[in-house]
Each structure stands twice: as C-alpha cells, then as structure tokens.
Design an enzyme around this catalytic site. Structure first.
Site, mmCIF file in Angstrom:
data_model
loop_
_atom_site.group_PDB
_atom_site.id
_atom_site.type_symbol
_atom_site.label_atom_id
_atom_site.label_comp_id
_atom_site.label_asym_id
_atom_site.label_seq_id
_atom_site.Cartn_x
_atom_site.Cartn_y
_atom_site.Cartn_z
ATOM 1 N N ASP A 41 0.876 -1.153 -0.001
ATOM 2 C CA ASP A 41 0.148 0.131 0.074
ATOM 3 C C ASP A 41 0.782 1.142 -0.121
ATOM 4 O O ASP A 41 1.826 1.478 0.755
ATOM 5 C CB ASP A 41 -0.802 -0.064 1.363
ATOM 6 N N TYR A 46 2.709 9.938 -0.323
ATOM 7 C CA TYR A 46 3.756 9.228 0.483
ATOM 8 C C TYR A 46 5.200 9.709 -0.262
ATOM 9 O O TYR A 46 6.261 9.437 0.427
ATOM 10 C CB TYR A 46 3.772 7.885 0.612
ATOM 11 N N LYS A 75 -2.798 5.938 -4.714
ATOM 12 C CA LYS A 75 -4.039 6.775 -4.331
ATOM 13 C C LYS A 75 -3.847 8.247 -4.919
ATOM 14 O O LYS A 75 -2.685 8.587 -5.147
ATOM 15 C CB LYS A 75 -4.001 6.966 -2.785
ATOM 16 N N HIS A 108 -7.911 9.247 -2.343
ATOM 17 C CA HIS A 108 -7.294 9.399 -0.937
ATOM 18 C C HIS A 108 -8.283 9.841 0.113
ATOM 19 O O HIS A 108 -8.189 9.463 1.230
ATOM 20 C CB HIS A 108 -6.008 9.996 -1.231
HETATM 21 N N1 LIG Z 1 -5.659 6.074 3.318
HETATM 22 C C1 LIG Z 1 -5.124 6.869 4.433
HETATM 23 O O1 LIG Z 1 -5.711 7.936 4.514
HETATM 24 C C2 LIG Z 1 -4.071 6.326 5.173
HETATM 25 C C3 LIG Z 1 -3.573 6.937 6.281
HETATM 26 C C4 LIG Z 1 -2.639 6.180 6.997
HETATM 27 C C5 LIG Z 1 -1.934 5.142 6.933
HETATM 28 N N2 LIG Z 1 -2.221 4.460 5.516
HETATM 29 C C6 LIG Z 1 -1.848 3.288 5.037
HETATM 30 O O2 LIG Z 1 -1.726 2.375 6.198
HETATM 31 C C7 LIG Z 1 -0.342 1.821 6.501
HETATM 32 C C8 LIG Z 1 -0.436 1.538 7.933
HETATM 33 O O3 LIG Z 1 -0.775 2.648 8.744
HETATM 34 P P1 LIG Z 1 -0.060 3.491 9.675
HETATM 35 O O4 LIG Z 1 1.324 3.859 8.779
HETATM 36 O O5 LIG Z 1 -0.873 4.426 10.245
HETATM 37 O O6 LIG Z 1 0.795 2.618 10.853
HETATM 38 P P2 LIG Z 1 0.509 1.291 11.813
HETATM 39 O O7 LIG Z 1 0.553 0.198 10.801
HETATM 40 O O8 LIG Z 1 -0.820 1.492 12.475
HETATM 41 O O9 LIG Z 1 1.662 1.549 12.766
HETATM 42 C C9 LIG Z 1 3.024 1.440 12.263
HETATM 43 C C10 LIG Z 1 3.990 1.627 13.309
HETATM 44 O O10 LIG Z 1 3.919 0.645 14.472
HETATM 45 C C11 LIG Z 1 5.153 0.073 14.423
HETATM 46 N N3 LIG Z 1 5.344 -1.312 14.250
HETATM 47 C C12 LIG Z 1 4.809 -2.093 13.208
HETATM 48 N N4 LIG Z 1 4.906 -3.296 13.512
HETATM 49 C C13 LIG Z 1 5.265 -3.513 14.742
HETATM 50 C C14 LIG Z 1 5.319 -4.614 15.808
HETATM 51 N N5 LIG Z 1 5.090 -5.678 15.536
HETATM 52 N N6 LIG Z 1 5.471 -4.404 17.017
HETATM 53 C C15 LIG Z 1 5.645 -3.006 17.506
HETATM 54 N N7 LIG Z 1 5.451 -2.134 16.923
HETATM 55 C C16 LIG Z 1 5.311 -2.028 15.263
HETATM 56 C C17 LIG Z 1 5.695 0.817 13.348
HETATM 57 O O11 LIG Z 1 7.339 1.042 13.663
HETATM 58 P P3 LIG Z 1 8.502 0.106 12.930
HETATM 59 O O12 LIG Z 1 8.521 0.690 11.483
HETATM 60 O O13 LIG Z 1 9.748 0.834 13.773
HETATM 61 O O14 LIG Z 1 8.340 -1.065 13.257
HETATM 62 C C18 LIG Z 1 4.982 1.899 13.206
HETATM 63 O O15 LIG Z 1 5.583 3.082 13.876
HETATM 64 C C19 LIG Z 1 0.193 3.027 6.003
HETATM 65 O O16 LIG Z 1 1.869 2.650 6.054
HETATM 66 C C20 LIG Z 1 -0.223 3.429 4.866
HETATM 67 O O17 LIG Z 1 0.031 2.569 3.669
HETATM 68 C C21 LIG Z 1 -3.413 5.213 5.027
#
Ligand SMILES: NC(=O)c1ccc[n+]([C@@H]2O[C@H](COP(=O)([O-])OP(=O)(O)OC[C@H]3O[C@@H](n4cnc5c(N)ncnc54)[C@H](OP(=O)(O)O)[C@@H]3O)[C@@H](O)[C@H]2O)c1
Length: 314
Positions: A41, A46, A75, A108
């Site tokens: 994704d 980004y 997106k 998006h």
């Molecule tokens: N559509 C939208 O508007 C939108 C908005 C936000 C995000 N997204 C998408 O959704 C994806 C995921 O959401 P998000 O970026 O908000 O983050 P998330 O997946 O909720 O959390 C990521 C965080 O958790 C940590 N982490 C990951 N695996 C872990 C584990 N097993 N144990 C402990 N910590 C862990 C990561 O750090 P490390 O990297 O240091 O492991 C990072 O800081 C994004 O990357 C993006 O592709 C979309």
C-alpha cells in the site's frame, strides 16, 4: 471484491514520516515481499512510489514474485481531487513506479486540498482553504481509468457513509467502489461503517491498526499508545503473540483487510505470523469493548470543508 478481483487480507504499509529516508521504504518493501507480503500500500502523497516501484520490480527480476502475484494499491493525491487531474495523477504514479497498471487505485481523501507546490492559501482564521470537490465527477474518471486498463480495481479512502452513498446512488454508475480504506483499530472499531460496507459488498481496509506511526506532523502526541494497551498485552500472553499480532488478527477475524507498516526486519516478520492462531469469541468481545471512537488521523486543516468526512457519526 465486488468486481471479481481478489485482495490479500494483509497489506504492507509504506507511509513513513518525512524525516525517514525514502531508501528505507525501498529496503523494507523488498524485505516485506521476500518474507511473504503480497499486498503493498502506497500513495502519491507518500512520495515514495519511485522507491516502492523499484523494490517491486527488483523482486520480480529476482524471481521472488511475478507481477500477477503482487497487489499494489496507489492513491490519488488529495491536492489533485478534480476530474481533470485523476487520470494524469494515476499516469504519473505509474511512471514513478515503472509499472503498467495498478491493482487498486483509491480516491485518497474526499476533500480537495490546495495545490502542493503553491503557497497554501489560508483564511482569516489561519485555516487552509480547501477547494470545491465533485466526488461523482471524479468517480466517472476513475471508472474510465479502469476501462482503459490503467488499474484493475477502483475504490475510495476516508469516505463516510454519506459519501459512499453519493457514489453508489450516482446516476449511470458503472462500477461500485471495491473498498473504503479507513482508520480502524481497537480504539476506533468502525462497527457501523463496517456493517454498512458489508451490506453493499464493499471491503473495509483498515489503516492505523497498530496505532499509526505517531507522526509528529499529524498525530496528537498525547494520544494513547495502542500497542501498550494492557488488555492487548494480556491477551497476547495467552496466545504467546505480541500486541501487534493480536491487533492485526482481531481485524482479520472481523472480515477486514488490515494494513501494517514496519520498516524493521523482525517486526515485518512478526506481522506476517498471524495466520497460525485464532482468537476465541470471548477474546474478540473483550477486544471489541476497547473501542472509544478515537481517531489518530483527524486532518484538522480542513474541518470546515463541506466534504470533511469525520463530522458524521460514521
Ligand atoms: N488512506 C489513508 O488516508 C491512510 C492513512 C494512514 C496510513 N495509511 C496506510 O496504512 C499503513 C499503515 O498505517 P500507519 O502507517 O498509520 O501505521 P500502523 O501500521 O498502524 O503502525 C505503524 C507503527 O507501528 C510500528 N510497528 C509495526 N509493527 C510492529 C510490531 N510488530 N510491534 C511493535 N511496533 C510495530 C511501526 O514502527 P517500525 O516501522 O519501527 O516497526 C510504526 O511506527 C500506512 O503505512 C499507509 O500505507 C493510509
């Protein structure tokens, strides 16, 4: 999905705060594919599609995967939320990625933000001035992009029920959105939106499942740290799994596609190990009760826009 295409239930998130080197997105995506992620994704916003595309293509060249085995989501940049820009933006992304097509392309965010390269206009209260957004006109171009073969499936992100209905009830609708990608986790379980999406055969894709990246630019630093939740820790001990694995598994068992971002090798590996256990119904219920309708990503700069999606209950 409702168009007959398939989406892997676990996706690799590639968003990282601005200070993180883009090369890390490339290395992490390569590793994620090597370890077993097939759904990647990203988004034009980004600013890592060049690197993510390189990662995908290098893994294809190495024989680790074929293009057909990869499910890539991109997106539309919210600053380009206009019918004239949709196709152009998709083509720009494909050029950056060096791919012929995307598997899934999403609107998006339902609000059109001011152009990125211009001085952001502010109103008297110091808020960003957002622009008129015609979601139905944009959707018609999304449909044309699918017909042109630039993308296999089309969907939306951060839409509320009213906005989904706007598209679903559009006269002459050709394709329904296949998914709505929204923030969804133990503190914001989106149960009403999920029920609505299921009733319309729209997949709910969850971001922020692990509590978001807590990016200082966007996220309230006083918000609770999801992976430190004592209930998740306790349930994790019972299954010999980490809080992250419990948080991801919980969404999968609700019929949700979950995204997980990590740029750390051990954690990328860990996030894949969620298919060898099952949360019993009592534990699902205990986790369901953690809901507090709390959003990490609020997009406060456009709260006054008529299409701001988060005023409605869902
Ligand atoms: N559509 C939208 O508007 C939108 C908005 C936000 C995000 N997204 C998408 O959704 C994806 C995921 O959401 P998000 O970026 O908000 O983050 P998330 O997946 O909720 O959390 C990521 C965080 O958790 C940590 N982490 C990951 N695996 C872990 C584990 N097993 N144990 C402990 N910590 C862990 C990561 O750090 P490390 O990297 O240091 O492991 C990072 O800081 C994004 O990357 C993006 O592709 C979309």
């Amino acid at each position: 999905m409702n168009d007959g295409n398939r989406i892997p239930v676990l996706g690799f998130g590639t968003y990282a705060p601005e200070e993180v080197l883009k090369s890390q997105a490339k290395d992490a995506t390569k590793l994620a594919i090597e370890l077993g992620f097939r759904h990647i994704d990203s988004a034009q916003s980004y600013q890592n599609e060049v690197e993510v595309g390189q990662a995908i293509r290098e893994m294809i060249a190495k024989g680790v995967v074929t293009r057909e085995e990869i499910f890539y989501t991109g997106k539309l940049l919210p600053n380009k939320n206009s019918s004239e820009m949709v196709r152009l933006c998709l083509q720009e992304s494909l050029k950056d990625l060096q791919l012929d097509y995307m598997d899934l392309f999403l609107i998006h965010f339902p609000v059109r933000l001011p152009p990125r390269d211009s001085f952001s206009p502010m109103d008297e209260a110091g808020k960003t001035m957002c622009l008129n957004t015609d979601l139905c006109a944009m959707w018609e171009v999304m449909e044309a992009c699918k017909d042109a073969g630039l993308v296999k499936s089309i969907g939306v992100s951060n839409f509320n029920r009213r906005q989904l209905e706007l598209i679903l009830n559009k006269p002459g609708l050709k394709y329904k959105p296949v998914c709505n990608q929204v923030e969804c986790h133990i503190y914001l379980n989106q149960s009403k939106l999920l029920e609505f999406c299921k009733s319309k055969d729209i997949v709910l894709v969850a971001y922020g499942v692990l509590g978001s990246t807590r990016d200082k630019a966007w996220i309230d630093q006083n918000s609770p740290v999801l992976l430190e939740d004592p209930v998740l820790l306790q349930i994790g001990k019972k299954y010999n799994k980490s809080p992250a694995q419990i948080a991801l598994r919980h969404q999968l068992q609700r019929g949700i596609v979950a995204l997980a971002k990590s740029f750390n090798a051990e954690r990328i590996k860990q996030n894949l190990q969620i298919f060898d256990f099952h949360l019993v119904p009592e534990d699902m219920k205990i986790i369901d009760r953690l809901n507090r309708n709390m959003r990490y990503v609020c997009m406060k700069m456009c709260v006054d826009h008529p299409e701001y999606p988060f005023h409605d209950e869902y």
